[in-house]
Design a protein around this motif. Sequence first.
Motif, mmCIF file in Angstrom:
data_model
loop_
_atom_site.group_PDB
_atom_site.id
_atom_site.type_symbol
_atom_site.label_atom_id
_atom_site.label_comp_id
_atom_site.label_asym_id
_atom_site.label_seq_id
_atom_site.Cartn_x
_atom_site.Cartn_y
_atom_site.Cartn_z
ATOM 1 N N LYS A 149 0.831 -1.207 0.000
ATOM 2 C CA LYS A 149 0.000 0.000 0.000
ATOM 3 C C LYS A 149 0.863 1.254 0.000
ATOM 4 N N ALA A 150 1.953 1.230 0.750
ATOM 5 C CA ALA A 150 2.864 2.373 0.787
ATOM 6 C C ALA A 150 3.564 2.548 -0.552
ATOM 7 N N ASN A 154 3.312 5.937 -2.760
ATOM 8 C CA ASN A 154 4.507 6.648 -3.208
ATOM 9 C C ASN A 154 4.459 6.893 -4.715
ATOM 10 N N LEU A 155 4.016 5.893 -5.478
ATOM 11 C CA LEU A 155 3.937 6.031 -6.931
ATOM 12 C C LEU A 155 2.918 7.088 -7.333
ATOM 13 N N PHE A 156 1.726 7.061 -6.723
ATOM 14 C CA PHE A 156 0.691 8.051 -7.057
ATOM 15 C C PHE A 156 1.165 9.467 -6.733
ATOM 16 N N LEU A 206 -8.423 7.131 1.247
ATOM 17 C CA LEU A 206 -7.153 7.727 0.854
ATOM 18 C C LEU A 206 -7.211 8.195 -0.596
ATOM 19 N N ILE A 207 -7.835 7.370 -1.446
ATOM 20 C CA ILE A 207 -7.961 7.680 -2.870
ATOM 21 C C ILE A 207 -9.306 7.196 -3.377
ATOM 22 N N THR A 208 -9.664 7.645 -4.562
ATOM 23 C CA THR A 208 -10.676 6.971 -5.374
ATOM 24 C C THR A 208 -10.080 6.825 -6.761
ATOM 25 N N GLN A 220 -2.215 14.055 2.711
ATOM 26 C CA GLN A 220 -1.314 13.982 3.860
ATOM 27 C C GLN A 220 -1.249 12.563 4.392
ATOM 28 N N GLY A 221 -2.384 11.881 4.382
ATOM 29 C CA GLY A 221 -2.395 10.487 4.812
ATOM 30 C C GLY A 221 -1.525 9.612 3.921
ATOM 31 N N LEU A 222 -1.542 9.868 2.615
ATOM 32 C CA LEU A 222 -0.702 9.129 1.684
ATOM 33 C C LEU A 222 0.772 9.433 1.925
ATOM 34 N N VAL A 223 1.076 10.706 2.210
ATOM 35 C CA VAL A 223 2.457 11.097 2.507
ATOM 36 C C VAL A 223 2.942 10.399 3.768
ATOM 37 N N ASP A 224 2.113 10.396 4.796
ATOM 38 C CA ASP A 224 2.488 9.744 6.055
ATOM 39 C C ASP A 224 2.686 8.244 5.859
ATOM 40 N N LEU A 225 1.832 7.645 5.038
ATOM 41 C CA LEU A 225 1.905 6.206 4.795
ATOM 42 C C LEU A 225 3.194 5.826 4.074
#
Length: 245
Positions: A149-150, A154-156, A206-208, A220-225
């Motif tokens: 998931k991380a 990171n890719l997105f 986190l996304i759709t 921010q949640g994606l960055v933290d992940l």
Amino acid sequence: MFDSCFVARLNRYLDLTPPEREAITQLERDPKNYSAGTTLWTEGDDVSELLIVHQGWALSETRLTGGKRQILRFHFSGDLIGASGIAFRDAPASIVAATDMVVCRFPRMALGETFIAHPRLAALFFSISQMESIDLSDRLRAMGRSEGKARLANLFLSIAARMRAVTGEHNPVVRIPLTQSDLGDAVGLTQVHVNRLIRQMTEEKLITRNRSTVTLLDEQGLVDLSRFVDRFSSVDSSWFPPAAG
């Protein structure tokens, strides 16, 4: 001649002079159309050209033992393809059109001539190349030390950051016209695993994902992940030579 996405990208980092703009535009004098699935060059080919992407997406890929594919990088509008392998005559990876594309091809010699006439552009090209190299190192670190998931997060985020460097817009909706197989081959996951993780990321808000777009609902949640660092937001130009007179 169409508006140059490459000029737009460079101008985000540096206020280009009219001669510098003209020098870049000269590299884009010969646009060509390619259909999705076309191989622009194959790993190991003797390559004497570079490519500027005006429209569409391409994949930089290599084949692993057993025929498996590893996608090293995605290329889209505003990208220069081939700079990372310019130290070699043989292409270090294959370039394949992921969508229909408009690409401008120009000889390597033309880049050298541009650098002689405009050393400030040479410094900027070098800086962008290093930014992309560090971004790739970040993704490799994520693949080696992060859960799936991380890796996807990171890719997105990396794709979004690169697109924003071209458009100058902080849009949470990112067009990513790639298959789940493409995404998996970029982060070392199977297509089935990617599908499951995207469902999880959607459930966690986190996304759709809707066909060819991904909306970053909780950036921010994606960055933290993923511990993502935006390598494309700015460049230190304090050491650049002055613009040519």
